[in-house]
Design an enzyme around this catalytic site. Structure first.
Site, PDB file in Angstrom:
ATOM      1  N   ASN A  39       0.953  -1.137  -0.014  1.00 57.16           N
ATOM      2  CA  ASN A  39      -0.028  -0.002   0.013  1.00 57.16           C
ATOM      3  C   ASN A  39       1.142   1.289   0.174  1.00 57.16           C
ATOM      4  O   ASN A  39       1.672   1.420   1.082  1.00 57.16           O
ATOM      5  CB  ASN A  39      -0.848  -0.079   1.159  1.00 57.16           C
ATOM      6  CG  ASN A  39      -1.773   1.372   1.601  1.00 57.16           C
ATOM      7  OD1 ASN A  39      -1.781   1.944   0.423  1.00 57.16           O
ATOM      8  ND2 ASN A  39      -2.249   1.573   2.659  1.00 57.16           N
ATOM      9  N   TRP A  40       0.886   1.918  -1.204  1.00 59.84           N
ATOM     10  CA  TRP A  40       2.074   2.958  -1.233  1.00 59.84           C
ATOM     11  C   TRP A  40       1.346   4.378  -0.448  1.00 59.84           C
ATOM     12  O   TRP A  40       1.828   5.334  -0.485  1.00 59.84           O
ATOM     13  CB  TRP A  40       2.352   3.182  -2.827  1.00 59.84           C
ATOM     14  CG  TRP A  40       3.309   2.428  -3.107  1.00 59.84           C
ATOM     15  CD1 TRP A  40       3.760   1.124  -2.613  1.00 59.84           C
ATOM     16  CD2 TRP A  40       3.886   2.706  -4.605  1.00 59.84           C
ATOM     17  NE1 TRP A  40       4.527   0.691  -3.689  1.00 59.84           N
ATOM     18  CE2 TRP A  40       4.834   1.702  -4.810  1.00 59.84           C
ATOM     19  CE3 TRP A  40       4.008   3.575  -5.434  1.00 59.84           C
ATOM     20  CZ2 TRP A  40       5.663   1.400  -5.696  1.00 59.84           C
ATOM     21  CZ3 TRP A  40       4.669   3.378  -6.682  1.00 59.84           C
ATOM     22  CH2 TRP A  40       5.577   2.278  -6.864  1.00 59.84           C
ATOM     23  N   LYS A  41       0.031   4.181   0.052  1.00 55.95           N
ATOM     24  CA  LYS A  41      -0.690   5.541   0.293  1.00 55.95           C
ATOM     25  C   LYS A  41      -0.545   6.695  -0.450  1.00 55.95           C
ATOM     26  O   LYS A  41      -0.475   6.523  -1.626  1.00 55.95           O
ATOM     27  CB  LYS A  41      -0.065   5.640   1.802  1.00 55.95           C
ATOM     28  CG  LYS A  41       0.065   4.265   2.578  1.00 55.95           C
ATOM     29  CD  LYS A  41       0.128   4.559   4.117  1.00 55.95           C
ATOM     30  CE  LYS A  41       0.488   3.473   4.720  1.00 55.95           C
ATOM     31  NZ  LYS A  41       0.425   3.492   6.336  1.00 55.95           N
ATOM     32  N   HIS A  59      -9.253   0.782   5.371  1.00 56.43           N
ATOM     33  CA  HIS A  59      -8.081   1.024   5.945  1.00 56.43           C
ATOM     34  C   HIS A  59      -8.142   2.121   6.865  1.00 56.43           C
ATOM     35  O   HIS A  59      -9.064   3.020   7.218  1.00 56.43           O
ATOM     36  CB  HIS A  59      -6.981   1.752   4.937  1.00 56.43           C
ATOM     37  CG  HIS A  59      -5.508   1.706   5.548  1.00 56.43           C
ATOM     38  ND1 HIS A  59      -5.419   2.659   6.221  1.00 56.43           N
ATOM     39  CD2 HIS A  59      -4.560   0.714   5.096  1.00 56.43           C
ATOM     40  CE1 HIS A  59      -3.896   2.405   6.466  1.00 56.43           C
ATOM     41  NE2 HIS A  59      -3.474   1.237   5.787  1.00 56.43           N
ATOM     42  N   GLU A 112      -6.631   4.372   8.112  1.00 55.37           N
ATOM     43  CA  GLU A 112      -6.258   5.721   7.962  1.00 55.37           C
ATOM     44  C   GLU A 112      -7.818   6.508   7.153  1.00 55.37           C
ATOM     45  O   GLU A 112      -7.937   7.609   7.377  1.00 55.37           O
ATOM     46  CB  GLU A 112      -5.224   6.093   6.889  1.00 55.37           C
ATOM     47  CG  GLU A 112      -3.982   5.908   7.751  1.00 55.37           C
ATOM     48  CD  GLU A 112      -2.799   5.353   7.018  1.00 55.37           C
ATOM     49  OE1 GLU A 112      -2.787   5.608   5.965  1.00 55.37           O
ATOM     50  OE2 GLU A 112      -1.914   4.942   7.641  1.00 55.37           O
ATOM     51  N   GLU A 127      -4.974  -5.412  10.918  1.00 49.01           N
ATOM     52  CA  GLU A 127      -3.958  -4.325  11.042  1.00 49.01           C
ATOM     53  C   GLU A 127      -4.240  -3.590  12.221  1.00 49.01           C
ATOM     54  O   GLU A 127      -5.215  -2.704  12.387  1.00 49.01           O
ATOM     55  CB  GLU A 127      -4.199  -3.360   9.818  1.00 49.01           C
ATOM     56  CG  GLU A 127      -3.795  -3.792   8.426  1.00 49.01           C
ATOM     57  CD  GLU A 127      -3.261  -2.868   7.553  1.00 49.01           C
ATOM     58  OE1 GLU A 127      -2.201  -3.192   7.004  1.00 49.01           O
ATOM     59  OE2 GLU A 127      -3.895  -1.642   7.330  1.00 49.01           O
ATOM     60  N   GLY A 141       2.736   1.829  10.706  1.00 46.80           N
ATOM     61  CA  GLY A 141       3.643   3.018  10.516  1.00 46.80           C
ATOM     62  C   GLY A 141       4.353   3.294  12.008  1.00 46.80           C
ATOM     63  O   GLY A 141       5.168   4.464  12.004  1.00 46.80           O
ATOM     64  N   SER A 153       3.854  -2.361  10.129  1.00 44.56           N
ATOM     65  CA  SER A 153       5.314  -2.366  10.511  1.00 44.56           C
ATOM     66  C   SER A 153       5.831  -3.918  10.156  1.00 44.56           C
ATOM     67  O   SER A 153       6.792  -4.242  10.673  1.00 44.56           O
ATOM     68  CB  SER A 153       5.542  -2.182  11.983  1.00 44.56           C
ATOM     69  OG  SER A 153       5.042  -0.791  12.207  1.00 44.56           O
ATOM     70  N   GLY A 186       2.960  -1.163   4.196  1.00 42.42           N
ATOM     71  CA  GLY A 186       2.974   0.304   3.854  1.00 42.42           C
ATOM     72  C   GLY A 186       4.190   0.578   3.523  1.00 42.42           C
ATOM     73  O   GLY A 186       4.802   0.399   2.309  1.00 42.42           O
ATOM     74  N   GLY A 187       5.116   1.348   4.522  1.00 39.67           N
ATOM     75  CA  GLY A 187       6.151   1.828   4.075  1.00 39.67           C
ATOM     76  C   GLY A 187       7.377   0.877   3.398  1.00 39.67           C
ATOM     77  O   GLY A 187       8.064   1.493   2.471  1.00 39.67           O
TER      78      GLY A 187
HETATM   79  C1  PEP Z   1      -0.543  -0.290   6.310  1.00 41.38           C
HETATM   80  O1  PEP Z   1      -0.759   0.998   5.744  1.00 41.38           O
HETATM   81  O2  PEP Z   1      -1.525  -0.693   5.684  1.00 41.38           O
HETATM   82  C2  PEP Z   1       0.552  -0.415   6.825  1.00 41.38           C
HETATM   83  C3  PEP Z   1       0.335  -1.594   7.253  1.00 41.38           C
HETATM   84  O3  PEP Z   1       1.634   0.297   6.978  1.00 41.38           O
HETATM   85  P1  PEP Z   1       3.252  -0.004   7.649  1.00 41.38           P
HETATM   86  O4  PEP Z   1       3.593  -1.209   7.133  1.00 41.38           O
HETATM   87  O5  PEP Z   1       3.937   1.310   7.067  1.00 41.38           O
HETATM   88  O6  PEP Z   1       3.032  -0.015   8.983  1.00 41.38           O
END
Ligand code: PEP
Length: 249
Positions: free
Chosen positions: A11-13, A94, A96, A164, A170, A210, A231-232
């Site tokens: 997920n590049w957000k 999600h 967010e 999640e 993050g 993470s 994500g990241g």
């Molecule tokens: C996400 O945004 O779905 C996520 C899991 O982010 P991260 O891996 O950066 O914690």
């Protein structure tokens, strides 16, 4: 029903301009013949060019969709539009989106139905906040989100659930393998009570929060973890490639 291939989903957000597509070329070069399924959900502006770049080796998805197929909803994007641009997946619910846009379980359910109607596989996200975990409410929060946001008609072909924990996204904080196992077992059991064991076994359950190359193997060894939503660490081909390799075992 048989479970699908394990899934490494990125997920590049709100990150990535067109020059970032080089990461896809690098990922295809290093992991294009991976045995697991690879998916990237870039910002909407990159769905079409990424789908053209990725061909059949990497699936492309949206990060959200509107509940309706079209209409007067300035700034929104429909599932049908994502499909038209080359997406085969969409993320709904999600945390967010739930936090920044006040999306309720009911809204997530409607978006999930819209995704299905457009022929997309939906990755539906659920998870507790830190306050909820500390209050001992994790499983009841999960139950509420599953009951409220998963529509009737779920199958292993149209639904993936991503667990999640909001406090792990993050932050670099990761639940223990016991905590992940407890929630994933609970999700599988809850899906099985509602949709039957065959369907519940076929729905892939991703862990997200993470995930990095350094902790991925430990997480993927947990029962009922069929992949990750990342994500990241999905932004760089090297990092995401490390996670994909861990998923392949
Ligand atoms: C996400 O945004 O779905 C996520 C899991 O982010 P991260 O891996 O950066 O914690």
């Amino acid at each position: 029903m048989e479970r699908h291939r394990k899934l490494a989903a990125g997920n590049w957000k709100m990150n990535g301009l067109s020059d970032h597509l080089g990461e896809i070329a690098a990922l295809i070069g290093s992991h294009g013949d991976a045995t697991c399924e690879i998916l990237i959900c870039p910002p909407a502006t990159l769905v079409a060019p990424m789908a053209a770049h990725a061909g059949s080796r990497i699936a492309v998805g949206g990060q959200d969709c509107h509940a309706e197929a079209n209409g007067a909803h300035t700034g929104d994007i429909s599932a049908e539009m994502l499909r038209d641009a080359g997406a085969t997946y969409v993320i709904t619910g999600h945390s967010e989106r739930r936090a920044d846009h006040g999306e309720s379980d009911e809204a997530v359910r409607a978006k999930t139905e819209a995704g299905w109607k457009a022929g997309l596989v939906v990755i539906l996200c659920i998870g507790e906040t830190l306050d909820q975990r500390e209050a001992g409410e994790t499983l009841s929060v999960i139950d509420g989100q599953l009951a409220g946001s998963v529509p009737e008609g779920a199958t292993g072909d149209n639904l993936v659930i991503a667990y999640e924990p909001v406090w792990a996204i993050g932050t670099g904080k990761v639940p223990s393998v016991e905590q992940i196992a407890e929630v994933h077992d609970h999700i599988r059991k809850t899906l099985s009570e509602r949709f039957g064991t065959g369907t519940a076994d076929a729905v892939r359950l991703l862990y997200g929060g993470s995930v990095k190359p350094g902790n991925a193997s430990e997480i993927f060894a947990v029962d009922n973890v069929d992949g990750a939503l990342v994500g990241g660490a999905s932004l760089k081909a090297d990092d995401f490639g490390g996670i994909i390799s861990a998923l392949e075992g």
